[in-house]
Design a protein around this motif. Structure first.
Motif, PDB file in Angstrom:
ATOM      1  N   SER A 434      11.044 -27.544  12.284  1.00 51.84           N
ATOM      2  CA  SER A 434      10.386 -28.857  12.264  1.00 51.84           C
ATOM      3  C   SER A 434       9.103 -28.819  13.088  1.00 51.84           C
ATOM      4  CB  SER A 434      11.329 -29.943  12.770  1.00 51.84           C
ATOM      5  OG  SER A 434      11.448 -29.909  14.160  1.00 51.84           O
ATOM      6  N   VAL A 435       9.085 -27.958  14.120  1.00 53.90           N
ATOM      7  CA  VAL A 435       7.869 -27.831  14.921  1.00 53.90           C
ATOM      8  C   VAL A 435       6.790 -27.121  14.110  1.00 53.90           C
ATOM      9  CG1 VAL A 435       6.850 -26.827  16.980  1.00 53.90           C
ATOM     10  CG2 VAL A 435       9.097 -27.874  17.103  1.00 53.90           C
ATOM     11  N   LEU A 436       7.204 -26.068  13.401  1.00 58.51           N
ATOM     12  CA  LEU A 436       6.227 -25.353  12.566  1.00 58.51           C
ATOM     13  C   LEU A 436       5.642 -26.280  11.516  1.00 58.51           C
ATOM     14  CD1 LEU A 436       7.792 -21.827  11.974  1.00 58.51           C
ATOM     15  CD2 LEU A 436       5.816 -22.460  13.363  1.00 58.51           C
ATOM     16  N   ASN A 437       6.513 -27.122  10.977  1.00 56.51           N
ATOM     17  CA  ASN A 437       6.086 -28.090   9.987  1.00 56.51           C
ATOM     18  C   ASN A 437       5.044 -29.043  10.581  1.00 56.51           C
ATOM     19  OD1 ASN A 437       6.130 -29.273   7.521  1.00 56.51           O
ATOM     20  ND2 ASN A 437       7.998 -30.455   7.874  1.00 56.51           N
ATOM     21  N   ALA A 438       5.354 -29.551  11.763  1.00 57.28           N
ATOM     22  CA  ALA A 438       4.427 -30.459  12.460  1.00 57.28           C
ATOM     23  C   ALA A 438       3.119 -29.739  12.756  1.00 57.28           C
ATOM     24  CB  ALA A 438       5.053 -30.958  13.760  1.00 57.28           C
ATOM     25  N   GLN A 439       3.256 -28.486  13.156  1.00 58.92           N
ATOM     26  CA  GLN A 439       2.083 -27.683  13.505  1.00 58.92           C
ATOM     27  C   GLN A 439       1.178 -27.479  12.291  1.00 58.92           C
ATOM     28  OE1 GLN A 439       2.933 -24.452  16.261  1.00 58.92           O
ATOM     29  NE2 GLN A 439       1.883 -23.068  14.908  1.00 58.92           N
ATOM     30  N   ASN A 440       1.793 -27.147  11.165  1.00 60.69           N
ATOM     31  CA  ASN A 440       0.995 -26.945   9.950  1.00 60.69           C
ATOM     32  C   ASN A 440       0.303 -28.220   9.512  1.00 60.69           C
ATOM     33  OD1 ASN A 440       1.700 -24.285   9.880  1.00 60.69           O
ATOM     34  ND2 ASN A 440       3.435 -24.591   8.502  1.00 60.69           N
ATOM     35  N   LYS A 441       1.009 -29.336   9.651  1.00 57.48           N
ATOM     36  CA  LYS A 441       0.428 -30.620   9.247  1.00 57.48           C
ATOM     37  C   LYS A 441      -0.807 -30.940  10.079  1.00 57.48           C
ATOM     38  CE  LYS A 441       3.244 -32.458   6.182  1.00 57.48           C
ATOM     39  NZ  LYS A 441       3.102 -33.368   5.098  1.00 57.48           N
ATOM     40  N   VAL A 442      -0.693 -30.766  11.398  1.00 52.59           N
ATOM     41  CA  VAL A 442      -1.831 -31.132  12.246  1.00 52.59           C
ATOM     42  C   VAL A 442      -2.989 -30.170  11.990  1.00 52.59           C
ATOM     43  CG1 VAL A 442      -1.017 -29.907  14.322  1.00 52.59           C
ATOM     44  CG2 VAL A 442      -2.624 -31.759  14.569  1.00 52.59           C
ATOM     45  N   LEU A 443      -2.682 -28.899  11.779  1.00 58.90           N
ATOM     46  CA  LEU A 443      -3.749 -27.932  11.513  1.00 58.90           C
ATOM     47  C   LEU A 443      -4.462 -28.266  10.202  1.00 58.90           C
ATOM     48  CD1 LEU A 443      -2.090 -24.601  12.691  1.00 58.90           C
ATOM     49  CD2 LEU A 443      -3.826 -25.962  13.863  1.00 58.90           C
ATOM     50  N   ASP A 444      -3.685 -28.630   9.192  1.00 58.63           N
ATOM     51  CA  ASP A 444      -4.272 -29.033   7.904  1.00 58.63           C
ATOM     52  C   ASP A 444      -5.203 -30.225   8.077  1.00 58.63           C
ATOM     53  OD1 ASP A 444      -3.232 -27.150   6.318  1.00 58.63           O
ATOM     54  OD2 ASP A 444      -1.670 -28.411   5.399  1.00 58.63           O
ATOM     55  N   ALA A 445      -4.673 -31.223   8.808  1.00 59.13           N
ATOM     56  CA  ALA A 445      -5.443 -32.461   8.980  1.00 59.13           C
ATOM     57  C   ALA A 445      -6.742 -32.182   9.731  1.00 59.13           C
ATOM     58  CB  ALA A 445      -4.593 -33.493   9.734  1.00 59.13           C
ATOM     59  N   ILE A 446      -6.674 -31.297  10.719  1.00 61.58           N
ATOM     60  CA  ILE A 446      -7.883 -30.993  11.510  1.00 61.58           C
ATOM     61  C   ILE A 446      -8.875 -30.202  10.660  1.00 61.58           C
ATOM     62  CG2 ILE A 446      -8.757 -29.716  13.504  1.00 61.58           C
ATOM     63  CD1 ILE A 446      -6.078 -30.357  14.892  1.00 61.58           C
ATOM     64  N   ARG A 447      -8.346 -29.254   9.875  1.00 66.03           N
ATOM     65  CA  ARG A 447      -9.216 -28.437   9.035  1.00 66.03           C
ATOM     66  C   ARG A 447      -9.985 -29.296   8.031  1.00 66.03           C
ATOM     67  NH1 ARG A 447      -6.584 -22.987   7.519  1.00 66.03           N
ATOM     68  NH2 ARG A 447      -4.913 -24.448   7.150  1.00 66.03           N
ATOM     69  N   LYS A 448      -9.285 -30.318   7.519  1.00 61.97           N
ATOM     70  CA  LYS A 448      -9.925 -31.226   6.561  1.00 61.97           C
ATOM     71  C   LYS A 448     -11.100 -31.963   7.181  1.00 61.97           C
ATOM     72  CE  LYS A 448      -6.169 -32.089   3.366  1.00 61.97           C
ATOM     73  NZ  LYS A 448      -4.867 -32.770   3.422  1.00 61.97           N
ATOM     74  N   GLU A 449     -11.110 -32.064   8.509  1.00 61.12           N
ATOM     75  CA  GLU A 449     -12.211 -32.734   9.215  1.00 61.12           C
ATOM     76  C   GLU A 449     -13.365 -31.771   9.486  1.00 61.12           C
ATOM     77  OE1 GLU A 449     -12.305 -36.016  10.436  1.00 61.12           O
ATOM     78  OE2 GLU A 449     -10.359 -36.575   9.587  1.00 61.12           O
ATOM     79  N   GLY A 450     -13.203 -30.515   9.028  1.00 61.38           N
ATOM     80  CA  GLY A 450     -14.303 -29.565   9.143  1.00 61.38           C
ATOM     81  C   GLY A 450     -14.270 -28.673  10.378  1.00 61.38           C
ATOM     82  N   PHE A 451     -13.135 -28.563  11.032  1.00 61.31           N
ATOM     83  CA  PHE A 451     -13.034 -27.694  12.216  1.00 61.31           C
ATOM     84  C   PHE A 451     -12.370 -26.370  11.851  1.00 61.31           C
ATOM     85  CE2 PHE A 451     -12.914 -32.040  13.816  1.00 61.31           C
ATOM     86  CZ  PHE A 451     -13.794 -31.997  14.890  1.00 61.31           C
TER      87      PHE A 451
END
Ligand SMILES: [Zn+2]
Length: 481
Positions: A434-451
């Motif tokens: 569940s942590v990996l899942n949370a981690q992937n979600k936040v990374l995806d969301a940040i990447r979408k912002e151009g980082f």
């Protein structure tokens, strides 16, 4: 907003993330309340900010948000549905010819159903409570309050062991929060250099005025109308917003606090009897029970605290060592009898978020690190000279994206020059799905912002948290994604 949805509000915040916006309550087809917490990406049962357990039901179809239901309610509904089914199909205790394990129950005058009370769907009237004052004002009041407190020696020793210097302790005004006055009065052997909480409130008001505690999460008025503080005892860690205002405090608990009357046995030990079991409380170590003459501390999983509100006693299981300093707790009697959501803390209010930015003026903002927990954040910022954003839990990263466009935390970091985010959760968490899942979600969301995004890795034998690793002089390795 979908049909049957009611948005959360400051007077009826999301019971899971504790925030007054974004999430919603959903009245399902059977009339029972479900909670769509848009900040909680977990697909497992979670602990709510109110200390209850919330059962994961499903994901919403469109936005893939997690839907939860309070676990006690969920289980009561399940039990009732099972019972209804057995009754309709003449199974179990309702089978007149059945012999066996149901026999005993069927002999009793009350079949299973009588014990099952599924609450009827209820419309709650929300009673507006105190709104917290601005971050800027809170900064002044919290700092005045902290300046009335001292860091107890045992807490200083603990922080030294963790690699903290006195300079770092002073820089962030790390202080000990005293135990509740009523409990402290019982433990006469307690050595505590800090003032009683009521006195702490008086001293703070002496500096800033008699109305200065109104709207400060954590402060409330006791039965006699005197200002005092809620929250457990322990070490206070500051929470800062993007402007550097100290807008909240999280407390690392000495032991899971209790709000009930403890009895004294003939050996002078304090205990609380619940369900024919005696729970003993040892300061700084927690609750234990006697089993065959042996002292057994409740495991982390069983650790919790007794609380009493309007004469209702409850053992609340807790997870984690940190709690926000807040003075909002739903009055259970008002809720159950009058269907009103009322804060049981007179003049109290809730801390709306727990996300913090630890950064120094001279830090390079190029890489920003994300982790969980204030102690790690402060220490890692100090050691790496890079900004650290800490979340109160791995699922609370939504705070990065909360607020108006260009004023979200992620926008502010971009304006300060951040190009890359690196996530640095605990080493043992790298194996938790569940942590990996949370981690992937936040990374995806940040990447979408151009980082650019990356993950910090290290061997658990070098330390569990990022701060443990850094205190030992190690550095993490990075996977840039
Ligand atoms: Zn929520």
């Amino acid at each position: 907003m979908g049909k049957g949805c009611t948005e959360v509000s400051s007077s009826r915040p999301c019971p899971i993330c504790g925030k007054p916006d974004y999430c919603c309550f959903y009245q399902n087809g059977k009339g029972y309340t479900e909670i769509i917490c848009k900040r909680t990406k977990s697909q497992q049962d979670v602990y709510g900010q109110d200390g209850r357990i919330y059962h994961f039901l499903r994901r919403t179809q469109k936005e893939q948000n997690s839907v939860f239901q309070e676990k006690e309610l969920y289980e009561a509904i399940r039990a009732k549905e099972k019972d209804d089914w057995m009754r309709a199909n003449k199974k179990g205790p309702y089978n007149p010819n059945h012999r066996g394990k149901w026999q005993d129950k069927s002999k009793t005058s009350s079949p299973v159903a009588a014990n099952i009370a599924v609450p009827e769907p209820i419309h709650y009237e929300i009673v507006e409570s105190i709104k917290p004052i601005s971050h800027k004002d809170r900064d002044v009041v919290y700092k005045a309050m902290l300046s009335c407190l001292t860091l107890e020696d045992y807490h200083r020793e603990y922080l030294h062991q963790e690699g903290w210097s006195d300079d770092l302790i002073e820089k962030h005004k790390i202080r000990s929060f005293p135990m509740r006055d009523v409990i402290r009065a019982k433990y006469s052997n307690f050595f505590c250099r800090n003032p009683y909480r009521k006195k702490l409130a008086r001293e703070t008001m002496a500096k800033l005025g008699s109305d200065s505690l109104l709207g400060l999460p954590g402060a409330f008025k006791d039965k006699s109308g005197n200002w005092t503080f809620a929250g457990p005892s322990g070490i206070c860690f500051p929470i800062y917003d993007a402007d550097g205002y100290l807008y909240g405090i999280r407390i690392r608990m000495d032991f899971t606090d209790c709000g009930i009357q403890l009895e004294k046995d003939r050996y002078g030990q304090r205990f609380y009897e619940h369900g024919k079991k005696k729970y003993y409380l040892q300061p700084f170590k927690g609750w234990y029970v006697f089993d065959k003459g042996e002292k057994i501390f409740l495991s982390k999983k069983d650790q919790g605290y007794f609380t009493e509100h309007n004469g209702q006693e409850k053992f609340i299981r807790t997870s984690g060592k940190y709690r926000p300093l807040t003075s909002f707790f739903e009055d259970q009697k008002e809720k159950e009898q009058n269907h009103r959501i009322v804060n049981s803390y007179d003049s109290g209010c809730a801390l709306e978020s727990g996300t913090s930015l630890y950064a120094d003026e001279n830090d390079s903002y190029l890489i920003c690190y994300l982790t969980e927990g204030e102690k790690k954040g402060i220490f890692a910022n100090h050691t790496m000279d890079a900004p650290l954003v800490t979340f109160p839990g791995v699922d609370s990263w939504g705070d990065l994206f909360t607020g108006d466009q260009n004023h979200r935390l992620i926008d502010i970091l971009k304006q300060k020059g951040t190009k890359m985010f690196i996530i640095a959760y605990d080493a043992d968490k790298a194996v938790n799905e569940s942590v990996l899942n949370a981690q992937n979600k936040v990374l995806d969301a940040i990447r979408k912002e151009g980082f650019y995004v990356g993950v910090a890795n290290w061997d658990e034998s070098c330390g569990k948290g990022l701060d443990d690793l850094l205190a030992k002089g190690f550095q993490p390795s990075y996977d840039i994604l």
